[in-house]
Motif scaffolding. Sequence first.
Motif, PDB file in Angstrom:
ATOM      1  N   VAL A  68       0.823  -1.034  -0.077  1.00 46.37           N
ATOM      2  CA  VAL A  68      -0.119   0.044   0.112  1.00 46.37           C
ATOM      3  C   VAL A  68       1.050   1.072   0.204  1.00 46.37           C
ATOM      4  CG1 VAL A  68      -1.767   1.295   1.031  1.00 46.37           C
ATOM      5  CG2 VAL A  68      -1.569  -1.315   1.618  1.00 46.37           C
ATOM      6  N   ALA A  69       1.005   1.783  -0.997  1.00 46.43           N
ATOM      7  CA  ALA A  69       1.731   3.045  -1.145  1.00 46.43           C
ATOM      8  C   ALA A  69       0.826   4.356  -0.873  1.00 46.43           C
ATOM      9  CB  ALA A  69       2.332   3.297  -2.582  1.00 46.43           C
ATOM     10  N   ALA A  75      -1.724   5.431   9.306  1.00 44.71           N
ATOM     11  CA  ALA A  75      -2.679   4.351   8.665  1.00 44.71           C
ATOM     12  C   ALA A  75      -2.051   2.927   8.843  1.00 44.71           C
ATOM     13  CB  ALA A  75      -2.481   4.481   6.994  1.00 44.71           C
ATOM     14  N   VAL A  76      -3.133   2.037   8.958  1.00 40.87           N
ATOM     15  CA  VAL A  76      -3.009   0.704   9.548  1.00 40.87           C
ATOM     16  C   VAL A  76      -3.673  -0.070   8.343  1.00 40.87           C
ATOM     17  CG1 VAL A  76      -3.447  -1.082  11.250  1.00 40.87           C
ATOM     18  CG2 VAL A  76      -2.741   1.502  11.832  1.00 40.87           C
ATOM     19  N   ALA A  77      -2.920  -1.229   8.221  1.00 39.46           N
ATOM     20  CA  ALA A  77      -3.853  -2.208   7.169  1.00 39.46           C
ATOM     21  C   ALA A  77      -3.935  -3.513   8.207  1.00 39.46           C
ATOM     22  CB  ALA A  77      -2.834  -2.579   6.296  1.00 39.46           C
ATOM     23  N   SER A  78      -5.238  -3.884   8.349  1.00 37.51           N
ATOM     24  CA  SER A  78      -5.680  -5.128   8.940  1.00 37.51           C
ATOM     25  C   SER A  78      -5.772  -6.050   7.743  1.00 37.51           C
ATOM     26  CB  SER A  78      -7.047  -4.907   9.644  1.00 37.51           C
ATOM     27  OG  SER A  78      -7.132  -3.630  10.517  1.00 37.51           O
ATOM     28  N   PRO A  92       1.303  -1.138  10.754  1.00 35.08           N
ATOM     29  CA  PRO A  92       1.238   0.376  10.769  1.00 35.08           C
ATOM     30  C   PRO A  92       2.051   0.810   9.567  1.00 35.08           C
ATOM     31  CG  PRO A  92       2.666  -0.395  12.278  1.00 35.08           C
ATOM     32  CD  PRO A  92       2.065  -1.900  11.771  1.00 35.08           C
ATOM     33  N   GLU A  93       1.708   1.722   8.804  1.00 40.12           N
ATOM     34  CA  GLU A  93       2.347   2.439   7.776  1.00 40.12           C
ATOM     35  C   GLU A  93       3.708   2.742   8.341  1.00 40.12           C
ATOM     36  OE1 GLU A  93       3.601   5.802   7.076  1.00 40.12           O
ATOM     37  OE2 GLU A  93       2.704   6.531   8.988  1.00 40.12           O
TER      38      GLU A  93
END
Length: 129
Positions: A68-69, A75-78, A92-93
């Motif tokens: 994810v750019a 930001a956080v990706a679950s 986390p980013e």
Amino acid sequence: MMIADAATGAILRYLATAPENVADNIGDGEIAIDGRCPLDGWWYDGGALVERPVCPAPAEVSPGVFEVANCPVGAVASVLDVEAGDLLAELPEASGRIEMTFPDPAVYRITVSAAWPYRDSVTEVEVWP
């Protein structure tokens, strides 16, 4: 007419009343806005109704590797294994990027979330053997 939170610009509700009654129908920290838009995808920013930005979605950069750019700060990706229903990770980013590697074939749901005013992006990816 709509009512928004004066601090964040979040659209709170619609208001159907005569203009002379508006002041009686808003609370502390709220503002009245002329116009209509969906409550969940818009906000009031700098004097205009604006569609809220969506967090970027992941892209496959090599087999089983997704990135994810251009992530907003914080930001956080679950990552959810769709079939098992298990939350596998919350990533986390770092420097505006989130990278994830999936060694096992499966369908994964990646939800990227960030602070207001961003809306979540939800993407399902399938990793093949």
